[in-house]
Design an enzyme around this catalytic site. Structure first.
Site, mmCIF file in Angstrom:
data_model
loop_
_atom_site.group_PDB
_atom_site.id
_atom_site.type_symbol
_atom_site.label_atom_id
_atom_site.label_comp_id
_atom_site.label_asym_id
_atom_site.label_seq_id
_atom_site.Cartn_x
_atom_site.Cartn_y
_atom_site.Cartn_z
ATOM 1 C CD GLU A 113 -8.688 -9.315 -3.720
ATOM 2 O OE1 GLU A 113 -7.488 -9.515 -3.404
ATOM 3 O OE2 GLU A 113 -9.601 -9.188 -2.878
ATOM 4 C CG ASN A 148 -3.853 -2.410 7.177
ATOM 5 O OD1 ASN A 148 -3.736 -1.931 6.054
ATOM 6 N ND2 ASN A 148 -4.893 -3.143 7.530
ATOM 7 C CE LYS A 190 -4.018 -2.213 2.273
ATOM 8 N NZ LYS A 190 -4.865 -2.227 3.506
ATOM 9 C CG HIS A 235 -5.056 -6.368 -0.403
ATOM 10 N ND1 HIS A 235 -6.256 -6.467 0.255
ATOM 11 C CD2 HIS A 235 -5.125 -7.223 -1.459
ATOM 12 C CE1 HIS A 235 -7.028 -7.345 -0.393
ATOM 13 N NE2 HIS A 235 -6.369 -7.814 -1.440
ATOM 14 N NE ARG A 261 -6.282 -12.620 5.001
ATOM 15 C CZ ARG A 261 -6.973 -11.481 5.059
ATOM 16 N NH1 ARG A 261 -6.841 -10.566 4.100
ATOM 17 N NH2 ARG A 261 -7.772 -11.233 6.054
ATOM 18 C CE1 TYR A 314 -9.281 -3.430 0.628
ATOM 19 C CE2 TYR A 314 -8.538 -1.326 -0.235
ATOM 20 C CZ TYR A 314 -8.282 -2.503 0.453
ATOM 21 O OH TYR A 314 -7.026 -2.754 0.965
ATOM 22 N NE ARG A 327 -2.221 -5.680 7.423
ATOM 23 C CZ ARG A 327 -3.356 -6.205 6.956
ATOM 24 N NH1 ARG A 327 -3.950 -7.212 7.614
ATOM 25 N NH2 ARG A 327 -3.897 -5.753 5.842
HETATM 26 N N1 UDP Z 1 -9.976 -1.041 7.450
HETATM 27 C C1 UDP Z 1 -10.111 0.127 8.173
HETATM 28 N N2 UDP Z 1 -10.890 0.117 9.314
HETATM 29 C C2 UDP Z 1 -11.517 -1.001 9.747
HETATM 30 C C3 UDP Z 1 -11.377 -2.187 9.003
HETATM 31 C C4 UDP Z 1 -10.599 -2.171 7.855
HETATM 32 O O1 UDP Z 1 -9.541 1.160 7.829
HETATM 33 O O2 UDP Z 1 -12.196 -0.953 10.798
HETATM 34 C C5 UDP Z 1 -9.174 -1.027 6.228
HETATM 35 C C6 UDP Z 1 -7.763 -1.617 6.399
HETATM 36 O O3 UDP Z 1 -6.877 -0.899 5.536
HETATM 37 C C7 UDP Z 1 -7.950 -3.034 5.896
HETATM 38 C C8 UDP Z 1 -8.943 -2.804 4.749
HETATM 39 O O4 UDP Z 1 -9.832 -1.809 5.240
HETATM 40 O O5 UDP Z 1 -6.732 -3.598 5.469
HETATM 41 C C9 UDP Z 1 -9.741 -4.011 4.331
HETATM 42 O O6 UDP Z 1 -10.353 -4.582 5.474
HETATM 43 P P1 UDP Z 1 -10.326 -6.147 5.691
HETATM 44 O O7 UDP Z 1 -11.230 -6.461 6.836
HETATM 45 O O8 UDP Z 1 -10.606 -6.830 4.390
HETATM 46 O O9 UDP Z 1 -8.831 -6.408 6.178
HETATM 47 P P2 UDP Z 1 -7.591 -7.156 5.501
HETATM 48 O O10 UDP Z 1 -8.137 -8.217 4.592
HETATM 49 O O11 UDP Z 1 -6.791 -6.102 4.763
HETATM 50 O O12 UDP Z 1 -6.802 -7.700 6.664
HETATM 51 MG MG MG Z 2 -9.602 -8.144 3.149
#
Ligand code: UDP
Ligand code: MG
Length: 150
Positions: free
Chosen positions: A128, A114, A11, A117, A87, A51, A104
């Site tokens: 994706e 964070n 990111k 992705h 992941r 997203y 992270r």
């Molecule tokens: N995110 C955020 N606030 C939240 C949850 C998610 O800003 O409360 C953002 C964060 O950048 C995250 C992205 O939205 O990586 C996508 O969320 P997801 O739950 O899919 O998390 P990831 O798959 O990235 O761990």
């Molecule tokens: Mg996600």
């Protein structure tokens, strides 16, 4: 064993902080193979598509801003169990709870920044990757260490 594909995105904060190489090396060392990679500016349209599942969430607008605030490095990776393995290498969504040793957990502090992705299912990995790369940009190859990774 399943060969899967995942879309990894370094990111904008990761690119700006000079962590692209450190992030990429974790995945490479794990044994995941690069099949596509590009340094790019994500458009608002692509960010919203990427997203889409979060469209109704309160953080959606900020999330689209975040992904488009500067260039990213998009990486398509392939390997056995690529989704679950990547992941776990990335770590929990909330960096403050992410395990030490994860990206992270080692390099980030806040959910709004964070760092990286990674696709969360085999189906989303395929989808994706195809949102970010054309077929011509995805190049598979046999590697010398294939036989030692599965
Ligand atoms: N995110 C955020 N606030 C939240 C949850 C998610 O800003 O409360 C953002 C964060 O950048 C995250 C992205 O939205 O990586 C996508 O969320 P997801 O739950 O899919 O998390 P990831 O798959 O990235 O761990
Ligand atoms: Mg996600």
């Amino acid at each position: 064993m399943a060969v899967e594909r995942t879309l990894i995105i370094v990111k904008p904060d990761g690119v700006q902080r000079g962590l692209t190489g450190a992030i990429l090396s974790r995945f490479e060392q794990r044994g995941l193979k690069i099949v596509g990679m590009k340094y790019m500016q994500v458009s608002r349209e692509l960010a919203e598509k990427h997203y889409e599942v979060h469209r109704e969430k309160p953080f959606f607008a900020g999330l689209v801003e975040y992904l488009t605030m500067g260039p990213v490095v998009a990486i398509a990776l392939e390997g056995h169990n690529a989704i679950e393995a990547s992941r776990n290498t990335i770590g929990a969504t909330k960096p403050q709870t992410a395990a030490p040793g994860s990206l992270r957990g080692d390099f980030a502090l806040d959910i709004n920044r964070n760092l990286v992705h990674g696709s969360d299912s085999v189906e989303n990995g395929q989808l994706e990757v195809s949102n970010f790369f054309s077929e011509a940009e995805l190049i598979t190859r046999t590697a010398a260490d294939d036989a030692y990774l599965a």
